[in-house]
Design an enzyme around this catalytic site. Structure first.
Site, PDB file in Angstrom:
ATOM      1  N   ALA A 167      15.622  13.207  11.262  1.00  0.00           N
ATOM      2  CA  ALA A 167      16.049  13.762   9.977  1.00  0.00           C
ATOM      3  C   ALA A 167      16.117  12.674   8.910  1.00  0.00           C
ATOM      4  O   ALA A 167      16.607  11.579   9.157  1.00  0.00           O
ATOM      5  CB  ALA A 167      17.419  14.433  10.117  1.00  0.00           C
ATOM      6  N   CYS A 168      15.587  13.008   7.745  1.00  0.00           N
ATOM      7  CA  CYS A 168      15.704  12.121   6.591  1.00  0.00           C
ATOM      8  C   CYS A 168      15.907  12.979   5.352  1.00  0.00           C
ATOM      9  O   CYS A 168      16.084  14.191   5.448  1.00  0.00           O
ATOM     10  CB  CYS A 168      14.475  11.216   6.453  1.00  0.00           C
ATOM     11  SG  CYS A 168      12.955  12.095   6.046  1.00  0.00           S
ATOM     12  N   ASP A 169      15.874  12.371   4.180  1.00  0.00           N
ATOM     13  CA  ASP A 169      16.161  13.099   2.949  1.00  0.00           C
ATOM     14  C   ASP A 169      15.255  14.315   2.775  1.00  0.00           C
ATOM     15  O   ASP A 169      15.717  15.423   2.556  1.00  0.00           O
ATOM     16  CB  ASP A 169      15.991  12.183   1.734  1.00  0.00           C
ATOM     17  CG  ASP A 169      17.305  11.506   1.362  1.00  0.00           C
ATOM     18  OD1 ASP A 169      18.359  12.037   1.747  1.00  0.00           O
ATOM     19  OD2 ASP A 169      17.271  10.461   0.716  1.00  0.00           O
ATOM     20  N   ILE A 200      17.629  16.567   6.335  1.00  0.00           N
ATOM     21  CA  ILE A 200      19.016  16.627   6.790  1.00  0.00           C
ATOM     22  C   ILE A 200      19.675  17.928   6.333  1.00  0.00           C
ATOM     23  O   ILE A 200      20.466  18.527   7.063  1.00  0.00           O
ATOM     24  CB  ILE A 200      19.807  15.407   6.267  1.00  0.00           C
ATOM     25  CG1 ILE A 200      19.372  14.138   7.010  1.00  0.00           C
ATOM     26  CG2 ILE A 200      21.310  15.606   6.421  1.00  0.00           C
ATOM     27  CD1 ILE A 200      20.064  12.886   6.548  1.00  0.00           C
TER      28      ILE A 200
END
Length: 491
Positions: free
Chosen positions: A399-401, A433
């Site tokens: 998960a990232c931005d 996220i």
């Protein structure tokens, strides 16, 4: 493998709240970047000052910027808050700010879209479970329709004039900075913000809306180059390639390709975190690039996302190529020179220590820079190389931005390791996220984003990494899965 607890943790304070807000704004804009690119290309080709002027096709430009792009943003924001029903009422209400204003309503869409969805969600909760069977659709449709009408009218008379005033004020500030050659000062905030993942609120909340409006008026905007310029990161990575030691030097050339051509700027952030003094190189390079763009009056037609040199050149306005290319070269040169001085000054000490990539030291320096202990980085410095979790790992999410770019590459790396280990039935995916729903067994995030991931998926096991492309913790994840598989066979 360093993991964080699967129990819910407290918020990371103001920094996490700003990150969360920026991520929400990014979540509304990033999925619609293809639409911005399409609009930018149509503008670049067919307006009177474009590459191939065409009066007939030019008629696409206005409706796309006035209606399509704001409605897409509003629809996405509403969907993030309340699914399909939220997306529909967000679009209805946003028509109020669009028709009620004479400027593109991107900021209005970001406010009205999710806000309308939230109000509908609260309204539905008032009679949830109280409607007789067979009347649910009737009540839901008329509730949405009536509320949508009210919100559209309210947006027309109330929000549109307010947002128009805010947009004009922000644009006036930007114009003042440009006319007084002060725009490079923005790099003092933007470059550190990038490293700390705090820049999305400024980038997607202010720069992109004003930039698109400037393109509609002038055919280009320098604001799209404030963050996207890959020069500062390129210079830092080049300095590590020549003057770094250990893992940092060995991995820098590969990171250059991903950063410069792939446009994934996150990949150079760990190098700066190893030596926070390199923020001076990032800021110096950023200011140089902005100054050159202002001097040459250059700009892009649309956002360059990701910030690849390829995307930047495609979106560069006619007549701006020399300035844009020089801004990248100038930014890279200045950041390289500053970073080289910093790395050379500490090279002897780094060689004695064995590696600049000592993350425990990097965490200590980062926390000293911040002035207090960081709950976000704390788990990364824990000792120990193994971890256990009562939850059987079947689904892993990176998960990232935005849920793209670096997280996608990290997922690919781990997926290959799991495949080579001969492990079956393990799903490895990537997503934003904001879209975590708690179903993942294991969530892997960049060290600065773990606190937010924990709040979205508190029952998952969380792993923090400093570099999605090359983390030793991936081997520990594989070992953990192998161990769980062996335990199952033993039973």
């Amino acid at each position: 493998m360093t993991t964080t607890s699967a129990t819910k943790t407290k918020s990371g304070g103001t920094r996490v709240h700003v990150q969360r807000f920026g991520t929400f704004l990014s979540g509304m804009v990033m999925p619609n970047i293809p639409a911005f690119i399409a609009w930018g290309l149509i503008t670049a080709f067919f307006i009177p000052t474009g590459w191939t002027p065409n009066a007939t096709l030019e008629t696409l430009v206005g409706p796309m910027i006035v209606y399509l792009l704001p409605l897409l943003i509003a629809n996405t924001g509403g969907r993030m808050v309340y699914g399909t029903r939220g997306a529909v009422i967000a679009s209805i209400a946003t028509m109020g700010v669009i028709v009620g204003s004479e400027i593109p309503m991107f900021i209005g869409a970001m406010i009205v879209g999710p806000g309308s969805a939230y109000l509908l969600k609260k309204l539905d909760s008032l009679w949830a479970g109280k409607i007789k069977p067979g009347f649910e659709m009737l009540v839901d449709n008329f509730a949405s329709g009536i509320l949508g009408m009210i919100l559209a009218l309210g947006a027309f008379f109330g929000i549109a004039p307010l947002v128009t005033g805010i947009s004009n004020f922000l644009e006036m500030i930007v114009d003042w900075l440009v006319s007084n050659s002060l725009l490079p000062i923005a790099s003092i905030f933007i470059e550190p913000g990038k490293i700390l993942f705090l820049n999305n609120a400024i980038n997607h909340g202010v720069l992109t809306p004003i930039g698109v409006q400037q393109v509609a008026e002038n055919g280009q905007s320098v604001l799209f180059l404030l963050e996207a310029n890959p020069g500062p990161g390129l210079g830092i990575l080049l300095a590590f390639s020549f003057f770094g030691v250990g893992i940092a030097r060995a991995s820098a050339p590969g990171a250059i390709i991903i950063h410069f051509f792939g446009g994934i700027h996150e990949i150079y952030f760990p190098y700066v975190l190893m030596k926070p003094a390199l923020l001076l190189a990032a800021v110096g390079g950023g200011m140089t690039g902005v100054a050159i763009n202002v001097a040459f009056a250059t700009g892009l037609r649309a956002p360059a996302s990701p910030g690849s040199i390829i995307a930047i050149l495609i979106q560069t306005a006619p007549g701006s190529y020399v300035g844009v290319i020089l801004s990248v070269i100038g930014a890279a040169t200045v950041s390289f020179l500053i970073a080289a001085v910093i790395l050379r000054a500490s090279r002897k000490r780094d060689l004695t220590a064995g590696d600049t990539g000592d993350m425990a030291e990097a965490i200590a320096k980062t926390e000293a820079n911040k002035g207090k202990a960081s709950t976000i980085l704390g788990g990364l410095g824990a000792s120990g190389t193994s971890a256990t979790t009562a939850r059987r790992v079947k689904t892993i999410i990176f998960a990232c931005d935005a849920g793209m770019g670096s997280s996608a590459m990290g997922a690919s790396v781990l997926r290959n390791k799991i495949k080579k280990a001969g492990l079956d039935g393990i799903t490895v995916t990537n997503q934003a996220i904001a879209n975590l729903d708690g179903t993942a067994d294991l969530v892997i995030t960049h060290q600065d984003l773990t606190a937010r991931a924990q709040s979205k998926s508190p029952d998952s096991t969380h792993v923090s990494v400093e570099n999605f492309m090359n983390s030793p913790k991936y081997d520990d994840v594989v070992a953990l899965i192998q161990g769980q598989a062996a335990e199952e066979v033993a039973r």
